[in-house]
Design an enzyme around this catalytic site. Structure first.
Site, mmCIF file in Angstrom:
data_model
loop_
_atom_site.group_PDB
_atom_site.id
_atom_site.type_symbol
_atom_site.label_atom_id
_atom_site.label_comp_id
_atom_site.label_asym_id
_atom_site.label_seq_id
_atom_site.Cartn_x
_atom_site.Cartn_y
_atom_site.Cartn_z
ATOM 1 N N GLY A 39 -13.654 11.504 -4.118
ATOM 2 C CA GLY A 39 -14.743 10.529 -4.163
ATOM 3 C C GLY A 39 -14.300 9.132 -3.781
ATOM 4 N N THR A 85 -19.593 8.860 20.658
ATOM 5 C CA THR A 85 -20.937 9.014 21.212
ATOM 6 C C THR A 85 -21.084 8.191 22.479
ATOM 7 O OG1 THR A 85 -21.776 9.316 18.990
ATOM 8 C CG2 THR A 85 -23.380 8.786 20.675
ATOM 9 N N GLU A 142 -18.839 7.364 24.628
ATOM 10 C CA GLU A 142 -18.115 8.044 25.701
ATOM 11 C C GLU A 142 -18.940 9.189 26.256
ATOM 12 O OE1 GLU A 142 -15.017 8.636 28.348
ATOM 13 O OE2 GLU A 142 -15.258 7.007 26.930
#
Length: 92
Positions: A20, A41, A43
């Site tokens: 966590g 993204t 690229e």
């Protein structure tokens, strides 16, 4: 250079190993993830855009033979006969 997938997977693995605490700002992983992952993204989008533009240009060139005139930013292709005859006389 490391691939985007490898680095993205490494960041995610480190986050999981922290449990966590990997979601805490103090881990530094969130910022790293937020800065680095969108680059994967970008690229991909650049590659897709390049392929789409190339496809559009090839389609436009193919339509020249059927007499269809290109419009917009590709209208210069309508003068292909003239463009193909242009030569540059520059020697150096």
């Amino acid at each position: 250079m490391l691939s985007f997938t490898l680095v993205q997977g490494g960041i995610e693995e480190c986050r999981k190993l922290c449990g966590g605490h990997g979601y805490l700002c103090s881990s530094g992983l969130l910022e790293l993830f937020a800065v680095y992952v969108p680059a994967c993204t970008y690229e991909g989008n650049n590659t897709v855009l390049l392929l789409q533009v190339a496809r559009f240009l090839m389609k436009t060139v193919a339509q020249l033979g059927s007499g269809k005139k290109p419009v917009g930013t590709t209208s210069y292709m309508g003068r292909i006969e003239h463009l193909m005859q242009c030569r540059c006389d520059v020697q150096r």
